[in-house]
Design an enzyme around this catalytic site. Structure first.
Site: not given
Ligand SMILES: Cc1cc2nc3c(=O)[nH]c(=O)nc-3n(C[C@H](O)[C@H](O)[C@H](O)COP(=O)(O)O)c2cc1C
Length: 426
Positions: A135, A137, A351
């Site tokens: 159910f 595709c 960072c």
């Protein structure tokens, strides 16, 4: 040694690694080689009515990112393009030759009872272990009112599941589409229809790239493109979330879940199982690297289970579900702060740049004895994790939970919450 045997929706397999319904399971040649490599089961490439569908050329798109090939994968294929009888004969033979492996057959026929009533006995007659209802595709078949067109309407999901339970004795696994806002609605519909299990996710509607010479979405078919279905490592977060949502839902307890979407390593599989999956299915990773990846998956999972003292899959299945909560259940008094391991730091400054430009200006750039040094300004750090994610050195930046005497405080009780109901003593 850990025992990897699973019994999923009543179907036994020697390990939790199944190949998902897709090209790797399109014919006996592939499936036999997959079983020789060690896969515990397969879901045969989706069968439909004769005459078979017609596929286009080419069929695949991919999202490569920063040197990583196939971070995401996209296809515009349909269900099997081989005649039904050939598939049925091969399935019968393969199941006969490999009785200890799971052979589940994926099905997609029009949304009328007679079509299901016609194909179900033919499939059951092969001796296969169960069926999976496709159910999901999201291209090609959905325009023909099948696949995702059914999966997006819970009433249809329930209706077709009921037909399958009525007209066969096989375990029914309902494969859900992720192209829906609330995954709980079709999961509930499947359960109400009598499904023995759900599997998820099928592919996500997508365009991977636009070819800027052809000026068309890829894959380009004679100058034109269309949306396809997205899968591979990039979709794992979407799949994990949906699996977790179903696993924690009180009225869906006991509904087995087959986890699909971006499973490439034993660790991915362990994560799906920890979030409630009974087994996993793999497509893109096998298409990218071949069937033998299952050897590492089996060894890796087995070694990790040994290291943790888990003897069976059931010992840790769903162990993370209770810790997957709604945002409102998180403790607002909990605090964590970044810590930089100065011995591991390569002074790249990523960072600092990330924190300075886009976050909370809590990583100072210093000069100490002429050398660069980055230090966390603890009072400013909100513990967002960005620095740890951008740091290229594994383990260099860690998030350290701060000791606190404050009690747990959730949003419902927070003074800033206008909806808060004050405690009687206040
Ligand atoms: C080329 C291709 C064809 C597929 N065909 C089917 C199919 O026929 N039936 C089906 O249920 N799912 C089909 N899928 C979806 C997969 O079974 C799976 O749900 C999806 O790829 C996510 O898993 P993955 O990230 O491991 O690839 C297909 C996927 C690909 C890449």
């Amino acid at each position: 040694m850990a025992d990897l045997t699973t019994i999923f929706a009543g179907i036994r397999s020697p390990n939790p690694f199944w190949l998902a319904s897709a090209p790797p399971t399109d014919k006996a040649y592939n499936v036999v080689r997959a079983f020789e490599a060690g896969w515990g089961g397969v879901v045969w490439k989706t069968l439909g009515e004769d005459p078979p569908v017609v596929n286009v050329s080419s069929r695949y798109g991919a999202m490569s990112y920063n040197g990583t090939r196939i971070a995401g994968f996209n296809n515009i294929e349909l269900i099997t393009d081989r005649p039904l009888q050939i598939n049925l004969d091969e399935i019968r033979q393969v199941k006969r030759d490999w009785p200890d492996r799971a052979v589940v057959v994926s099905l997609m026929v029009p949304c009328v009872e007679s079509a299901w009533k016609n194909i179900l006995p033919q499939v059951e007659d092969t001796g296969c272990d169960g069926i999976e209802l496709n159910f999901g595709c999201p291209h090609g078949m959905s325009e023909r009112n099948m696949g995702a067109a059914v999966g997006q309407v819970p009433e249809y999901v329930q209706m077709v599941t009921e037909w399958c339970k009525l007209h066969s004795r096989m375990p029914v696994i309902v494969k859900l589409t992720p192209n829906i806002t609330n995954i709980l609605a079709p999961a509930r519909a499947a359960k109400d229809g009598g499904a023995d299990a759900v599997s998820l996710i099928n592919t996500i509607m997508s365009i991977c790239e636009v070819d800027l010479d052809a000026m068309a979405p890829t894959p380009v078919v004679d100058g034109l493109g269309t949306h396809g279905g997205y899968c591979g490592p990039a979709v794992k977060p979407v799949a994990l979330r949906m699996v977790g949502d179903i696993a924690r839902e009180p009225d869906l307890q006991g509904l087995p879940i087959s986890g699909i979407g971006g499973v490439s390593t034993w660790r991915d599989a362990a994560e799906f199982i920890a979030l409630g999956a009974g087994n996993v299915q793999v497509c893109t990773a096998a298409m990218h690297r071949g069937f033998r990846i299952v050897e590492d998956m089996i060894d890796g999972l087995s070694n990790w289970m040994d290291s943790k003292g888990y003897r069976t899959i059931a010992d840790f299945r769903g162990a993370a579900v209770k810790n997957y909560v709604h945002w409102g259940d998180l403790n607002l008094n909990f605090r964590t702060i970044a810590e930089i391991d100065q011995d591991l730091c390569i002074k790249c400054g990523l960072c600092h740049i990330a924190c300075e430009d886009t976050s909370h200006q809590s990583i100072a750039k210093l000069r100490v004895d002429g050398a660069r040094r980055y230090e966390v300004i603890e009072e400013e750090c909100v513990g967002c994790n960005l620095c740890a994610h951008v740091c290229p050195v594994e383990g260099c930046i860690t998030m350290v939970p701060q000791a606190s005497t404050l009690p747990k405080l959730v949003w419902a009780n927070h003074p800033n919450n206008p909806m808060r109901v004050p405690e009687p003593a206040e």
